[in-house]
Design an enzyme around this catalytic site. Structure first.
Site, PDB file in Angstrom:
ATOM      1  N   ASP A 252      78.968 -40.642  82.502  1.00  0.00           N
ATOM      2  CA  ASP A 252      78.028 -40.510  81.382  1.00  0.00           C
ATOM      3  C   ASP A 252      77.026 -41.663  81.365  1.00  0.00           C
ATOM      4  OD1 ASP A 252      79.493 -38.264  80.595  1.00  0.00           O
ATOM      5  OD2 ASP A 252      80.709 -39.397  79.165  1.00  0.00           O
TER       6      ASP A 252
ATOM      7  N   ASP B 242      87.402 -39.070  79.424  1.00  0.00           N
ATOM      8  CA  ASP B 242      86.566 -40.079  78.768  1.00  0.00           C
ATOM      9  C   ASP B 242      87.477 -41.215  78.320  1.00  0.00           C
ATOM     10  OD1 ASP B 242      84.146 -38.652  78.998  1.00  0.00           O
ATOM     11  OD2 ASP B 242      84.526 -37.552  77.145  1.00  0.00           O
TER      12      ASP B 242
END
Length: 164
Positions: A133, A117
């Protein structure tokens, strides 16, 4: 919509999502290894975070549960697209976004046991996220809206004048 076109739209969006996700994650692992960097000052930073859980780090360490869940959701999206002959292209594209984002994070989980991330909001305390995401979230929202509209249109076509 014709089956081949519907499947091509689904597959094209899914492949694009996986490619964009994996390229951006490879870049992030290299470029952000030295520390965070501002993207839009005061709004969004780039910060490398390795996540073994799901959103908000829920289920941290449950990698194989998420692998199975993601694979099942991606397969369900593909089966729906293949079998729903009247599915409009936008719904097939939205489902492709869900599947592609799911596969992007699935690749990370299977290969590394964690997800890369790197988008970090600076103005609010929010979990760090990635391109996959974004595809999953936008794809789910669009899929719900478009599926509702598709079902409503299909229901409307089945009514007779006496039903109205």
């Amino acid at each position: 919509m014709a089956g081949n076109k519907r499947i091509a739209v689904f597959g094209g969006v899914a492949v694009a999502a996986v490619v964009l996700d994996q390229v951006s994650k490879a870049w992030a692992r290299t470029a952000l290894a030295g520390g965070p960097a501002p993207l839009v000052p005061g709004v969004m930073d780039l910060a490398l975070v390795m996540n073994t859980g799901a959103a908000f780090s829920i289920g941290s360490g449950s990698t194989w549960v998420f692998v199975i869940l993601a694979a099942a959701i991606c397969a369900a999206c593909a089966v729906w697209v293949v079998h729903e002959k009247a599915m409009p292209a936008p719904l097939a594209a939205a489902l492709g976004a869900v599947a592609g984002g799911g596969v992007g994070n699935l690749i990370d989980r299977v290969i590394a046991g964690q997800v890369t991330d790197f988008f970090a909001t600076a103005f609010i305390d929010f979990p760090v996220f990635n391109v996959a995401d974004i595809f999953v979230t936008c794809g789910v929202i669009l899929s719900l809206i478009l599926a509702w509209r598709f079902d409503a249109a299909r229901d409307g076509e089945g009514q007779t004048r006496e039903d109205n």
